[in-house]
Design an enzyme around this catalytic site. Structure first.
Site: not given
Ligand code: GLA
Length: 379
Positions: A34-35, A120, A123, A125, A170, A219
């Protein structure tokens, strides 16, 4: 290389041989949670599971897709890209839309899409679907767009077309990772650095099997709270805040806790990189543990099952660190362990997690994998 059964399936659907094989891996984040949407630091690796595309070019502007996993067909025109009811297709459509915008026009393609990445589970997807789509269009159109820009286009597809306000981690992890290396990413400057992982150790991913609908709404709520914190502290984003600036009264209890997590998590990532560079694996593990506690108590994105998985993991000898990974509220944990603890780890987690929760966990051991790539099949 693609397995024969997928080539056969492609031939059955499209009546010719595929021209390219594209692989886009999933990712697991080692530390820095969450950074990314706070312009901070992250340290993910690409994993050995991912999404593959078998692709051939078309002479028109149609995109014809078959999802092996969903056993569904979908088709659209590049000159009129609308949202589909088939969720999986929207990742391809979103990427196509912004690539057309960027390049001014693309030729269509046929693609068979298949993967071994649980959906979900946290990871990525979705990011792997997007990265696979971007590389598929690149393969058949040969446009010159560098990987970072491609990653940004994939993120835009997710934010603006699919409708999930994710950060950049991601897509970058799926595109830019190198085999055997973790990817240190500065989410403000988008600079990356490959950091080798210590030999003799393994990364294990444990699936809690918990899937929560609220991930996306919670989120977005966390993002909002971070933006509020940055506004009150008069900084561009929480990346610019220091621990000394965090005033509980000024911020209010909830926003204070969120901001404290982000500020300290960023510092942990920097310490973690230093620990890896000095070969101090034990310290790296301690930072993973601290990250989990912070996500649990300050950012409040853990759940009972993830906490149980972490606790069981840490009771196994040879486990250096364990934490939830990804957005939270279910999904997976990431664990760092000595290679020779693999069997005990697997047996203990499976047995104790089942006893405590009734769920069968799934465990994947992985080394850091290669980011997305294209192979020409030469036919
Ligand atoms: C999800 C989001 C990422 C990131 C993480 C938390 O995976 O897709 O961008 O914010 O949560 O670190």
């Amino acid at each position: 290389m693609p397995e024969e059964i997928f080539i056969e399936k492609f031939k059955e659907i499209f009546a010719h041989y595929p021209r390219y094989f594209i692989r886009a891996p999933g990712r697991v984040n080692l530390i820095g949670e969450h950074t990314d949407y706070n312009e901070g630091f992250v340290l993910p690796i690409a994993i050995e599971r991912g999404i593959s595309y078998l692709v051939s070019p078309r002479d028109d502007d149609r995109v014809c897709l078959f999802s092996f996993n969903f056993s569904e067909y979908d088709e659209f025109s590049l000159s009129d890209i609308q949202r589909s009811k088939k969720g999986w297709s929207n990742y391809v459509r979103g990427v196509a839309k912004f690539l057309v915008e960027k390049t001014g026009g693309l030729r269509g393609l046929n693609a068979l899409i298949y993967g071994d990445l649980p959906i979900g589970a946290g990871l990525s997807s979705s990011a792997a679907m997007e990265v696979g789509a971007a590389l598929s269009f690149q393969a058949v159109n040969a446009f010159q767009i560098d990987k970072k820009e491609l990653g940004l286009i994939c993120q835009r597809a997710e934010n603006e077309f699919v409708g999930m306000r994710c950060g950049i981690m991601d897509q970058f992890a799926s595109l830019l990772s190198e085999e055997g290396m973790a990817l240190f990413l500065d989410c403000r400057t988008l600079e990356t650095k490959n950091i080798p992982l210590p030999r003799g150790h393994l990364i294990a991913i444990c699936d809690s099997k918990v899937r929560r609908e609220l991930v996306s709404s919670e989120y977005n709520k966390r993002r909002q709270e971070c933006e509020t914190a940055a506004k009150i502290l008069v900084v561009k984003s929480l990346r610019d805040a220091t621990p000394e600036m965090l005033d509980r009264e000024k911020l209010g209890e909830t926003v204070y806790k969120r901001a404290k997590h982000v500020v300290e998590e960023n510092l942990r990532v920097l310490q973690a990189i230093e620990a890896l560079q000095k070969g101090n694996v034990a310290l790296f593990g301690e930072l993973m543990k601290a990250s989990h506690i912070s996500l649990r108590d300050l950012y409040e994105v853990s759940c009972r099952e993830l906490d149980i998985l972490v606790d069981i993991a840490l009771s196994v000898q040879g486990v250096l660190g364990a934490r939830l990974t990804g957005a939270g509220f279910g999904g997976c944990t990431v664990n760092l362990l000595k290679e020779d603890s693999r069997n005990t780890f697997e047996q203990t987690i499976k047995k104790n997690y089942k006893e405590a929760t009734g769920f069968e966990t799934e465990i994947w051991f992985t080394h850091p994998a290669q980011g997305g790539f294209i192979i020409s099949l030469g036919k």
